[in-house]
Motif scaffolding. Structure first.
Motif, PDB file in Angstrom:
ATOM      1  N   MET A  38       0.855  -1.192   0.000  1.00 16.15           N
ATOM      2  CA  MET A  38       0.000   0.000   0.000  1.00 16.15           C
ATOM      3  C   MET A  38       0.887   1.238   0.000  1.00 16.15           C
ATOM      4  N   LEU A  39       0.584   2.176  -0.875  1.00 14.97           N
ATOM      5  CA  LEU A  39       1.356   3.405  -1.001  1.00 14.97           C
ATOM      6  C   LEU A  39       0.458   4.616  -0.760  1.00 14.97           C
ATOM      7  N   PHE A  40       0.974   5.574   0.002  1.00 15.42           N
ATOM      8  CA  PHE A  40       0.283   6.840   0.244  1.00 15.42           C
ATOM      9  C   PHE A  40       1.250   7.968  -0.079  1.00 15.42           C
ATOM     10  N   ARG A  41       0.759   9.187  -0.198  1.00 13.28           N
ATOM     11  CA  ARG A  41       1.607  10.315  -0.582  1.00 13.28           C
ATOM     12  C   ARG A  41       2.403  10.825   0.612  1.00 13.28           C
ATOM     13  N   GLY A  42       3.712  10.981   0.408  1.00 16.41           N
ATOM     14  CA  GLY A  42       4.583  11.528   1.442  1.00 16.41           C
ATOM     15  C   GLY A  42       5.683  10.561   1.803  1.00 16.41           C
ATOM     16  N   TYR A  43       6.374  10.877   2.908  1.00 18.81           N
ATOM     17  CA  TYR A  43       7.379   9.980   3.457  1.00 18.81           C
ATOM     18  C   TYR A  43       6.710   8.992   4.410  1.00 18.81           C
ATOM     19  N   ASP A  44       7.398   7.889   4.689  1.00 17.12           N
ATOM     20  CA  ASP A  44       6.837   6.868   5.568  1.00 17.12           C
ATOM     21  C   ASP A  44       6.279   7.470   6.857  1.00 17.12           C
ATOM     22  N   ASN A  45       7.058   8.339   7.486  1.00 20.22           N
ATOM     23  CA  ASN A  45       6.656   8.916   8.767  1.00 20.22           C
ATOM     24  C   ASN A  45       6.177  10.361   8.655  1.00 20.22           C
ATOM     25  N   GLN A  46       5.975  10.828   7.427  1.00 15.14           N
ATOM     26  CA  GLN A  46       5.446  12.168   7.197  1.00 15.14           C
ATOM     27  C   GLN A  46       4.449  12.129   6.042  1.00 15.14           C
TER      28      GLN A  46
ATOM     29  N   ALA B  54      -4.293   3.056   4.673  1.00 15.59           N
ATOM     30  CA  ALA B  54      -3.397   2.141   3.949  1.00 15.59           C
ATOM     31  C   ALA B  54      -3.028   0.950   4.823  1.00 15.59           C
ATOM     32  N   GLY B  55      -2.765   1.196   6.097  1.00 14.80           N
ATOM     33  CA  GLY B  55      -2.433   0.110   7.014  1.00 14.80           C
ATOM     34  C   GLY B  55      -3.594  -0.841   7.222  1.00 14.80           C
ATOM     35  N   ILE B  56      -4.803  -0.288   7.318  1.00 18.13           N
ATOM     36  CA  ILE B  56      -5.989  -1.128   7.486  1.00 18.13           C
ATOM     37  C   ILE B  56      -6.218  -1.981   6.238  1.00 18.13           C
ATOM     38  N   ILE B  57      -6.112  -1.360   5.062  1.00 18.24           N
ATOM     39  CA  ILE B  57      -6.316  -2.108   3.819  1.00 18.24           C
ATOM     40  C   ILE B  57      -5.275  -3.215   3.687  1.00 18.24           C
ATOM     41  N   TRP B  58      -4.000  -2.887   4.000  1.00 16.48           N
ATOM     42  CA  TRP B  58      -2.952  -3.911   3.917  1.00 16.48           C
ATOM     43  C   TRP B  58      -3.322  -5.107   4.788  1.00 16.48           C
ATOM     44  N   GLN B  59      -3.738  -4.851   6.028  1.00 11.07           N
ATOM     45  CA  GLN B  59      -4.061  -5.927   6.959  1.00 11.07           C
ATOM     46  C   GLN B  59      -5.228  -6.774   6.451  1.00 11.07           C
ATOM     47  N   LYS B  60      -6.260  -6.115   5.924  1.00 11.70           N
ATOM     48  CA  LYS B  60      -7.435  -6.849   5.453  1.00 11.70           C
ATOM     49  C   LYS B  60      -7.108  -7.691   4.219  1.00 11.70           C
TER      50      LYS B  60
ATOM     51  N   GLY C 108       5.211   5.397   2.235  1.00 12.62           N
ATOM     52  CA  GLY C 108       5.025   6.672   1.563  1.00 12.62           C
ATOM     53  C   GLY C 108       5.688   6.623   0.205  1.00 12.62           C
ATOM     54  N   ASP C 109       5.052   7.218  -0.801  1.00 11.45           N
ATOM     55  CA  ASP C 109       5.624   7.110  -2.155  1.00 11.45           C
ATOM     56  C   ASP C 109       6.944   7.860  -2.273  1.00 11.45           C
ATOM     57  N   TRP C 110       7.160   8.908  -1.462  1.00  6.86           N
ATOM     58  CA  TRP C 110       8.430   9.636  -1.528  1.00  6.86           C
ATOM     59  C   TRP C 110       9.560   8.785  -0.971  1.00  6.86           C
ATOM     60  N   THR C 111       9.254   7.926   0.002  1.00  9.13           N
ATOM     61  CA  THR C 111      10.246   7.003   0.553  1.00  9.13           C
ATOM     62  C   THR C 111      10.456   5.826  -0.398  1.00  9.13           C
ATOM     63  N   PHE C 112       9.376   5.308  -0.955  1.00  6.90           N
ATOM     64  CA  PHE C 112       9.445   4.110  -1.801  1.00  6.90           C
ATOM     65  C   PHE C 112      10.183   4.395  -3.111  1.00  6.90           C
ATOM     66  N   TYR C 113      10.021   5.607  -3.636  1.00  3.66           N
ATOM     67  CA  TYR C 113      10.693   6.006  -4.874  1.00  3.66           C
ATOM     68  C   TYR C 113      11.634   7.173  -4.589  1.00  3.66           C
ATOM     69  N   PRO C 114      12.744   6.936  -3.884  1.00  2.00           N
ATOM     70  CA  PRO C 114      13.603   8.045  -3.441  1.00  2.00           C
ATOM     71  C   PRO C 114      14.206   8.850  -4.587  1.00  2.00           C
ATOM     72  N   ASP C 115      14.411   8.225  -5.736  1.00  2.00           N
ATOM     73  CA  ASP C 115      14.997   8.952  -6.866  1.00  2.00           C
ATOM     74  C   ASP C 115      14.046   9.993  -7.442  1.00  2.00           C
TER      75      ASP C 115
ATOM     76  N   PRO D  48      -7.228  12.396   1.173  1.00  2.00           N
ATOM     77  CA  PRO D  48      -6.415  11.193   1.371  1.00  2.00           C
ATOM     78  C   PRO D  48      -6.628  10.191   0.244  1.00  2.00           C
ATOM     79  N   GLY D  49      -5.537   9.586  -0.183  1.00  2.00           N
ATOM     80  CA  GLY D  49      -5.603   8.581  -1.233  1.00  2.00           C
ATOM     81  C   GLY D  49      -4.592   7.477  -1.002  1.00  2.00           C
ATOM     82  N   VAL D  50      -4.898   6.297  -1.497  1.00  2.00           N
ATOM     83  CA  VAL D  50      -4.021   5.136  -1.386  1.00  2.00           C
ATOM     84  C   VAL D  50      -3.952   4.454  -2.746  1.00  2.00           C
ATOM     85  N   LEU D  51      -2.750   4.047  -3.126  1.00  2.00           N
ATOM     86  CA  LEU D  51      -2.581   3.178  -4.285  1.00  2.00           C
ATOM     87  C   LEU D  51      -2.298   1.783  -3.749  1.00  2.00           C
ATOM     88  N   SER D  52      -3.170   0.839  -4.088  1.00  5.43           N
ATOM     89  CA  SER D  52      -3.060  -0.537  -3.623  1.00  5.43           C
ATOM     90  C   SER D  52      -2.459  -1.418  -4.708  1.00  5.43           C
ATOM     91  N   GLU D  53      -1.358  -2.083  -4.355  1.00  2.00           N
ATOM     92  CA  GLU D  53      -0.823  -3.187  -5.166  1.00  2.00           C
ATOM     93  C   GLU D  53      -1.217  -4.449  -4.401  1.00  2.00           C
TER      94      GLU D  53
END
Length: 197
Positions: free
Chosen positions: A102-110, A120-126, A143-150, A165-170
Motif C-alpha cells: 500500500m502506497l500513500f503520498r509523502g514519506y513513511d513517517n510524514q 493504507a495500514g488497514i487495507i494492507w491488513q485486510k 510513503g511514495d516519496w520514501t518508496f521512490y527516493p529517486d 487522502p488517497g491510497v494506491l493498492s498493489e
C-alpha cells in the motif's frame, strides 16, 4: 462504526486500461492487469453503492480511451470533492514474491494526509488476512516519496494532485504465476474488493 456509508464519497481508480503499453500482460496465464483492476473496482463500486456511499470511477470499461492521464484522474477526484481516493493495481517484479503493498503520498513517517497512512495500514491488513499464499508477512505500507527516493517529492502521479487522502493498492503480484492464475478468477478478485470495504 456507522451501519452504512451514507454521506461519504469515494473515488475508485482501476489502474491502467485498454491493453495499452502501460498495461501489464502475463502471457503464461493471459492475465491483463487492466482487466483485473476493473473487475475489482466495479465490484467495490457495487458493494459501496449498496452501502449507500456515493461512488465515482475513473473508468467503467477497458478501452484505450479509458487510459486517462494520471493528472486527469486526480483532477476528476478533486472535482467530485470525495472523501477518499483508491487506486487499484496488482504488482510485478521478479516472479518470486507475492505480498500486498500500500502506497500513500509523502514519506513513511510524514504522510501528506495522515488518514491516508492509517487507511493504507488497514487495507494492507485486510488484504493480507484474506489470503494464505503470501511469500512474506512483513507489513508493506509506504510513503511514495520514501518508496521512490529517486523521484524526490514528485511521487506517484495519480496521488500527486489529490486534495484528499488517497491510497494506491498493489494487492498482490501478478507475475507470481500461482497468483496470476488466481487473479484470472472473478471470485478471487471480488474477495479483494471485500477487503477494501
Amino acid at each position: 462504526q456507522s451501519p452504512d456509508f451514507t454521506g461519504y464519497k469515494l473515488f475508485i481508480n482501476p489502474g491502467h486500461g485498454g491493453h495499452d503499453s502501460d498495461d501489464r500482460h502475463m502471457l503464461v496465464t493471459d492475465f491483463w492487469e487492466s482487466e483485473g483492476n476493473l473487475v475489482k473496482g466495479l465490484f467495490l463500486r457495487d458493494i459501496m453503492t449498496n452501502l449507500k456511499a456515493t461512488v465515482f470511477m475513473s473508468r467503467t470499461t477497458n478501452t484505450t480511451s479509458d487510459d486517462l492521464p494520471l493528472s486527469s484522474i486526480s483532477a476528476m477526484a478533486n472535482a467530485a470533492n470525495v472523501d477518499f481516493f483508491l487506486s487499484i493495481h496488482s504488482n510485478g517484479f521478479d516472479g518470486v514474491q507475492n505480498q500486498p503493498l500500500m502506497l500513500f503520498r509523502g514519506y513513511d513517517n510524514q504522510p501528506v494526509f495522515p488518514d491516508a497512512k492509517i487507511i493504507a495500514g488497514i487495507i494492507w491488513q485486510k488484504i493480507f488476512e484474506k489470503g494464505n499464499c503470501w511469500t512474506s508477512s512483513s507489513i508493506w505500507v509506504k510513503g511514495d516519496w520514501t518508496f521512490y527516493p529517486d523521484w524526490g517529492t514528485q511521487g506517484l502521479g495519480v496521488l500527486r494532485g489529490l486534495t484528499m487522502p488517497g491510497v494506491l493498492s498493489e494487492g498482490s503480484f501478478h507475475d507470481y504465476i500461482p497468483e496470476s492464475w488466481r487473479l484470472r478468477n472473478n471470485d478471487f478478485l471480488h474477495h479483494e474488493s471485500w477487503a477494501f470495504v
